[in-house]
Write an enzyme that holds these catalytic residues in place. Structure first.
Site, PDB file in Angstrom:
ATOM      1  CG  LEU A 179      62.837  76.883  28.815  1.00  0.00           C
ATOM      2  CD1 LEU A 179      63.383  77.427  30.134  1.00  0.00           C
ATOM      3  CD2 LEU A 179      61.323  76.768  28.910  1.00  0.00           C
ATOM      4  CB  CYS A 209      64.588  75.605  33.733  1.00  0.00           C
ATOM      5  SG  CYS A 209      64.089  76.713  35.020  1.00  0.00           S
ATOM      6  N   GLY A 263      52.128  63.762  26.482  1.00  0.00           N
ATOM      7  CA  GLY A 263      51.080  63.048  25.752  1.00  0.00           C
ATOM      8  C   GLY A 263      50.448  61.954  26.597  1.00  0.00           C
ATOM      9  N   GLY A 322      49.305  64.568  29.828  1.00  0.00           N
ATOM     10  CA  GLY A 322      48.611  63.589  28.988  1.00  0.00           C
ATOM     11  C   GLY A 322      47.115  63.750  28.890  1.00  0.00           C
ATOM     12  CB  THR A 372      51.187  66.906  24.022  1.00  0.00           C
ATOM     13  OG1 THR A 372      52.267  67.323  24.861  1.00  0.00           O
ATOM     14  CG2 THR A 372      51.767  66.321  22.759  1.00  0.00           C
TER      15      THR A 372
END
Lengths: 244, 310
Positions: free
Chosen positions: B78, B133, B216, B243, B265
């Site tokens: 982060l 987180c 991804g 993805g 991604t």
């Protein structure tokens, strides 16, 4: 990130390395800027997933060339591909300041790549320079023949001086400018040897995700704490910026 | 260069929490830098910059990324300049579409105070809670580790920001229970899913290379399943994430129940405009509008079933 398909016009084996040439109209503004490249085949293949960063090795206004070493699947496929996909020019390169006097160029292993175009640009700017290249062995040192007058060192002593790229050099402190690219420990040693009086610029080799500043994956530690991206703020940094 | 023309006769617009998005694509948080904005004009229906935290974070030491088959593992930590600097520089992300903000804190109180800080900023149209987180008050377990902590943090944020939609971004583990909890606590939408916990090992050096989150195309089927399952049990809209790499992927996520879809991604390796273009072609060929896709699989029996009931 948008990639452009280009045909590989020439492929040359130089010892441990491969040199690729392709037609490209948008060359580097500064030597040391880089290209994200991969074998063509997207989006059908998806694997290897990421493109790889390579410094421009040379550019003459029409043909761009990349120098690389096959280290994994990405580079292995690049080594075979008749067509590749590239995006460039990316990042910040070496700044040439003609008033600084003689320059030293130090390359380690595949890190010699950006020194070819840097030397060409220094010649054009009328900056005299000496080139020092360090390699693991004679096979990887084959590329040194592309650098006329370069001082070569190999770690195994099979070519040139036995030792590191710094071993043939008495002192770097008399050079007005020091330019270097190679593995991080080498760059740290160059930074130390360059002292405080020269303009010392280092091109780092980092793994990258995106190449356009988005993923924050390719960071280097900076003096005063924190990290900055080698794809946007680098890959060439003033030595004093880096925390090693 | 691709000519970025709007294809005529195809309705790409979707509505998400009362906001009109001109395309269903949203950049996944942390995957679109200010420097790359020039490449994406006209692609996205909303903007979503990298997660902001109360104070600046340096992020994790490198290596931070490792490639994996059809994906990558990241451990960025982060890295961000803190919410005040973030807001000072936010105008760069104004591309004429609604701006969503992703936030993360170490504690429930930090989440709530971030939401409070954003509540009156008129530039911000929605807040996405990054619940992956760690919660330092719960021994570092992620906020989305279980429904109780999801409910607590979402409720606190809901109380802090009443007039902007809140999206809760959930990880895959326990996603259905966590989705129910987030909805019950007042979330207006759910982003499903975040990266999957993953590890890469350097066998030659015998060390961990990157311990982080997998993203991804490799995670797409997992994300699709989560979107399908969650959208079947909640009333609030689901934003699909995980993805998405092609226009067909966008369609798949919407058919599975997503109202909008995040591209992350994939934008590192493709021009996101190509994804939108492929999606536009899909709609044109199917003579459907984007919003008609959402949840269209519901009630249709799966052709193939695996080893478990679907």
């Amino acid at each position: 990130m948008k990639f452009y398909k280009v045909k590989v016009e020439e492929r040359e084996e130089l010892g441990s390395y491969t040199l690729l040439r392709y037609r490209w109209s948008d060359g580097p503004v500064e030597p040391g800027q880089f290209v994200m490249a991969r074998a063509a085949g997207y989006p059908e293949t998806l694997d290897p997933f990421l493109a790889r960063p390579f410094s421009f090795y040379d550019y003459d206004g029409e043909m761009a060339s990349l120098l690389f070493e096959v280290r994994g699947r990405g580079t292995a496929l690049l080594d075979l591909a008749p067509t590749i996909e590239v995006t460039a020019p990316l990042g910040k390169g070496f700044r040439i300041e003609p008033g600084l006097g003689r320059a030293a160029l130090l390359g380690g292993g595949i890190g010699v790549a950006p020194l070819k175009i840097l030397g060409r640009r220094l010649d054009a700017a009328g900056v005299p320079h000496d080139v020092f290249l360090g390699f693991a062995d004679a096979k990887s040192a084959v590329v040194a023949r592309e650098f006329q007058g370069a001082e070569v060192a190999t770690m195994d002593g099979s070519e040139g001086t036995h030792g590191t790229v710094l071993d043939p050099i008495d002192t770097l402190e008399d050079y007005g400018a020091v330019y270097s690219c190679g593995p991080n420990p080498m760059l740290a040693a160059v930074k130390l040897a360059a002292g405080e009086n020269s303009l010392c610029q280092l091109s780092v080799e980092e793994r990258m995700g995106c190449g356009n500043g988005s993923c924050n994956g390719c960071v280097v530690p900076v003096r005063g704490g924190g990290y900055i991206r080698s794809c946007i703020e680098g890959p060439v940094f003033r030595a004093e910026v880096l925390a090693w | 260069m691709v000519v970025r023309e709007q294809k005529t006769g195809v309705d790409l617009a979707v509505e998400l929490c009362g906001l009109m998005l001109r395309t269903p694509l949203i950049p996944a948080s942390g995957t679109l830098s200010r420097e790359a904005l020039g490449e994406v004009e006209g692609v996205y229906g909303a903007m979503l910059p990298k997660t902001a935290t109360p104070v600046a974070r340096a992020g994790n030491p490198p290596p931070r990324v490792a490639e994996t088959p059809a994906g990558m593992v990241n451990s960025i930590g982060l890295q961000n300049p803190g919410v005040e600097v973030f807001l000072r520089d936010l105008d760069a992300f104004d591309l004429g579409v609604p701006i969503f903000i992703s936030v993360a804190g170490d504690t429930v109180a930090e989440f709530a105070s971030l939401c409070e800080r954003l509540a009156d900023d008129e530039r911000i149209c929605a807040v996405e809670l990054n619940l992956s987180c760690p919660n330092v008050e719960c021994g570092g377990l992620a906020f989305c580790a279980g429904p109780a902590s999801v409910e607590e943090v979402v409720a606190a944020c809901r109380a802090a920001v009443s007039d902007k939609p809140i999206l809760a971004k959930l990880t895959n583990g326990g996603v259905v229970e966590n989705a129910r909890a987030a909805e019950a606590a007042g979330a207006d939408a759910l982003t499903v899913i975040n990266t999957l916990p993953a590890l890469t090992v350097d066998a030659r050096m015998r060390k961990v290379l990157v311990k982080g989150g997998l993203s991804g195309p490799a995670i797409k089927p997992v994300a699709l399943r989560a979107v399908y399952d969650v959208s079947g049990v909640v009333r609030v809209p689901v934003v699909g994430s995980g993805g998405v790499t092609s226009g067909t992927d966008v369609a798949e996520f919407m058919l599975a129940g997503a109202t909008a879809v995040q591209v992350g991604t994939a934008s590192f390796v493709r021009d996101p405009y190509e994804i939108l273009d492929e999606f536009t072609v899909y709609l044109k060929e199917s003579t459907l509008s984007a919003k008609e896709l959402t949840g269209a699989l519901r009630g249709v029996r799966p052709v193939l079933t695996g080893g478990e009931d679907i």
